[in-house]
Every structure is written in C-alpha cells, then in structure tokens.
Scaffold this motif. Sequence first.
Motif, mmCIF file in Angstrom:
data_model
loop_
_atom_site.group_PDB
_atom_site.id
_atom_site.type_symbol
_atom_site.label_atom_id
_atom_site.label_comp_id
_atom_site.label_asym_id
_atom_site.label_seq_id
_atom_site.Cartn_x
_atom_site.Cartn_y
_atom_site.Cartn_z
ATOM 1 N N VAL A 138 0.850 -1.190 0.000
ATOM 2 C CA VAL A 138 0.000 0.000 0.000
ATOM 3 C C VAL A 138 0.887 1.241 0.000
ATOM 4 N N LEU A 139 0.681 2.111 -0.961
ATOM 5 C CA LEU A 139 1.363 3.401 -0.959
ATOM 6 C C LEU A 139 0.332 4.510 -0.923
ATOM 7 N N LYS A 140 0.511 5.426 0.022
ATOM 8 C CA LYS A 140 -0.371 6.583 0.138
ATOM 9 C C LYS A 140 0.427 7.845 -0.155
ATOM 10 N N LEU A 141 -0.175 8.735 -0.907
ATOM 11 C CA LEU A 141 0.416 10.031 -1.204
ATOM 12 C C LEU A 141 -0.391 11.095 -0.476
ATOM 13 N N ASN A 142 0.242 11.755 0.470
ATOM 14 C CA ASN A 142 -0.444 12.769 1.283
ATOM 15 C C ASN A 142 -1.729 12.215 1.897
ATOM 16 N N GLY A 143 -1.668 10.925 2.302
ATOM 17 C CA GLY A 143 -2.804 10.290 2.959
ATOM 18 C C GLY A 143 -3.792 9.618 2.045
ATOM 19 N N GLU A 144 -3.646 9.779 0.729
ATOM 20 C CA GLU A 144 -4.584 9.190 -0.229
ATOM 21 C C GLU A 144 -3.971 7.933 -0.850
ATOM 22 N N THR A 145 -4.699 6.822 -0.806
ATOM 23 C CA THR A 145 -4.185 5.553 -1.315
ATOM 24 C C THR A 145 -4.035 5.590 -2.827
ATOM 25 N N MET A 146 -2.820 5.273 -3.296
ATOM 26 C CA MET A 146 -2.518 5.241 -4.723
ATOM 27 C C MET A 146 -2.262 3.818 -5.210
ATOM 28 N N GLN A 147 -1.508 3.062 -4.423
ATOM 29 C CA GLN A 147 -1.241 1.664 -4.755
ATOM 30 C C GLN A 147 -1.786 0.779 -3.639
ATOM 31 N N ASP A 148 -2.478 -0.282 -4.005
ATOM 32 C CA ASP A 148 -3.019 -1.225 -3.033
ATOM 33 C C ASP A 148 -3.190 -2.555 -3.756
ATOM 34 N N ASP A 199 5.339 16.706 -1.102
ATOM 35 C CA ASP A 199 4.564 15.463 -1.053
ATOM 36 C C ASP A 199 5.149 14.517 -0.001
ATOM 37 N N VAL A 200 4.268 13.776 0.670
ATOM 38 C CA VAL A 200 4.686 12.769 1.637
ATOM 39 C C VAL A 200 4.173 11.407 1.177
ATOM 40 N N MET A 201 5.099 10.462 1.041
ATOM 41 C CA MET A 201 4.747 9.097 0.641
ATOM 42 C C MET A 201 4.831 8.177 1.858
ATOM 43 N N ASP A 202 3.759 7.453 2.118
ATOM 44 C CA ASP A 202 3.735 6.418 3.145
ATOM 45 C C ASP A 202 3.586 5.078 2.454
ATOM 46 N N GLY A 203 4.606 4.227 2.583
ATOM 47 C CA GLY A 203 4.559 2.906 1.968
ATOM 48 C C GLY A 203 4.615 1.818 3.006
ATOM 49 N N SER A 204 3.786 0.785 2.844
ATOM 50 C CA SER A 204 3.799 -0.336 3.780
ATOM 51 C C SER A 204 3.621 -1.642 3.024
#
Length: 332
Positions: A251-261, A310-315
């Motif tokens: 799962v990758l979120k860009l600024n809190g919005e899910t882009m990859q799942d 931009d902030v990327m959160d990847g898990s």
Amino acid sequence: MFVKPESASALFAGPFAIATLSEPDGVRFPALVTAAARVLDLRAAFGDPRLTVRGLLDIWDTAAPRLAALADQGSGLRPLEDFRVHAPVEPRQVFQSGANYRQHVIDLHVAHGDPADGRSEQERRAEAAEIMDRRAAEDLPYVFIGLPSAITGPYDDVTLPSWAEKPDWELEVAVVIGRAAHQVSEEEALEYVAGYTIANDLTDRATVFRRDMPQIGTDWLRSKNAPGFTPLGPWIVPAASVADPGDLRLVLKLNGETMQDESTEDMIFDVARMVSYASQSARLLPGDLVLTGSPAGNGMHWGRLLRDGDVMDGSVTGLGAQRTRCVAEDAS
C-alpha cells in the motif's frame, strides 16, 4: 527518525528483524530490533566493533540462529525511538525488475495502445490479459541493474532533481540475498534469500526513453538512479518470518490518499523465479537486493506526479512501513 506505528505489534512479522541504526549524531551499527520496538547493538553481541549488516549477511547461515537466540533472551535492550533508522543494508549490487505485476502491465497496454484501435477497452484488456498469461508461461523476467548510491533511508527526505520532469513512485518488495548464488534453480532459489524489506523505486518517467536516440531504448541510469531515489527499509525481516512472499499486500499513500493497493499475488514472476533468473547471468552476493517490480497505481496512472512537499507512506504486510517527504532540488 523512527515513525512509530499505532501498535508495537505492527512493526513487522516474527519476533525480530535486522536494522542499521545510529545515535542521533553517531556511528551506524547493525541492530536486532524486536517486535516490541526494543534494540540490541549487534557489535557487542557478536564481539566485532566493525560489524555491519552486510557482514551479518556474509555469515547468515550461522548468524540467523544466533540472532533468534538473542531475541529470546531480551536482555540489554534499549527503546527503538532513541535511534535514527537508516537503510538496513548497503548492497554491492541492486537488481531491479520491470513489468512484473499483471494488472499494472494490462493498464499500461491499454493506456499506450494505438489511438486508432477501434476495439472497446474491455476487448483490449482481454487481449492484454492473454498476453500476460502467455508471458508468465513462456517468457523471462525483465531485470536490469540499479546503483547502490541511489539508496536512502526509509524516513529520509527524497530530493527531486531539478531536471526530473515526471518523478513517480513505485512501491516494491525487495529480496535480500543471504548466500552467494550463481545459476541456481527456481526450486532452490528461496534457500539463498535471507529476508525481505521495502523499496520505493522512484522513476523519472520523462527520461525513461532517450529522446536523442530512441532506437537504443530505455535509460535506467538517468531515470532511476539519482541520489536518494530508492528509499529502503526500515528493516530486513528474516525469510523464516514471512510465511508466503507471494501473499503480501503493498500500500502506498500520497499525502494520505491511497494510490497503490495490491497483493504480490498479482506478480507475473514470483520471488523464486526472479532470484533464479538474475542468478543465471550474475553472481548474487550476500546483501544484494532483488527488487520485484511495482503494482498498478503509479503516478502516471493517476495523472499526478511527485512534487515538492509530497509525503509518501509505503507499507508491506509484515515488513513494516516507511515515510518519505519530497523536497525539490534548488535549480540554481
């Protein structure tokens, strides 16, 4: 910097993982990190003041059981939040792969099709799906070489070069090699895997193909290997703690919005196939990385590329989470 999850149990799968840490302004060192977010300095535990994570991987077959025993003892541990987290390993070689997620490649096939093609999108998707099935059965993985100098930590800022017109994200599962591997079979390939970590394989889409010499194809040096273009980590989770690398959710979120799942179940070529294939041409060394490709949901798909702030959160399931902020390079 350490991004603390909502609960300690969310750190990673299994009882422990391996990391490269430092005091805020200190020397980096190899560490055992427990699922309860506690840290053991492995230099002292192994009696080697110059030990690194790559040094551990050089002796992984004997080190792994010792690490498990140390995790069980639980003595001499400090809080993880006292330390800065770096990329978990400095590899000698980085093997990257492209076009390895079925849905992603189908999306690309449809998006970049001939505008004059009068068929419906459903028909074109059916054609692409048939091509993917044939590719999985008959073709080979697509692997190329990345640079270790592109790697940065899982919580470090990512500098977007002033020349990069279309910087994009690509969240991936990275395989960490634990034994030298050359021409290994698909059946034995997983025996050479020490563990897994997270990589975000950034790409400048505008420079993937050479404009001056289109006939020579892709330019991965230019498009993928700027300093810091591969945030890695936070940990190496031992392979023994990952029940099935073919069933992990990215799962990758860009600024809190899910882009990859997406699940690694969507991979065209699985981990064993990727490791075996890379080893047919190259000699894989302990600490080397094999990146396994990125699923659908890149910036090109959304029509939204990376920009300053931009902030990327990847898990990835069982492998932890990383957070990186994009900073535009000063064009002057």
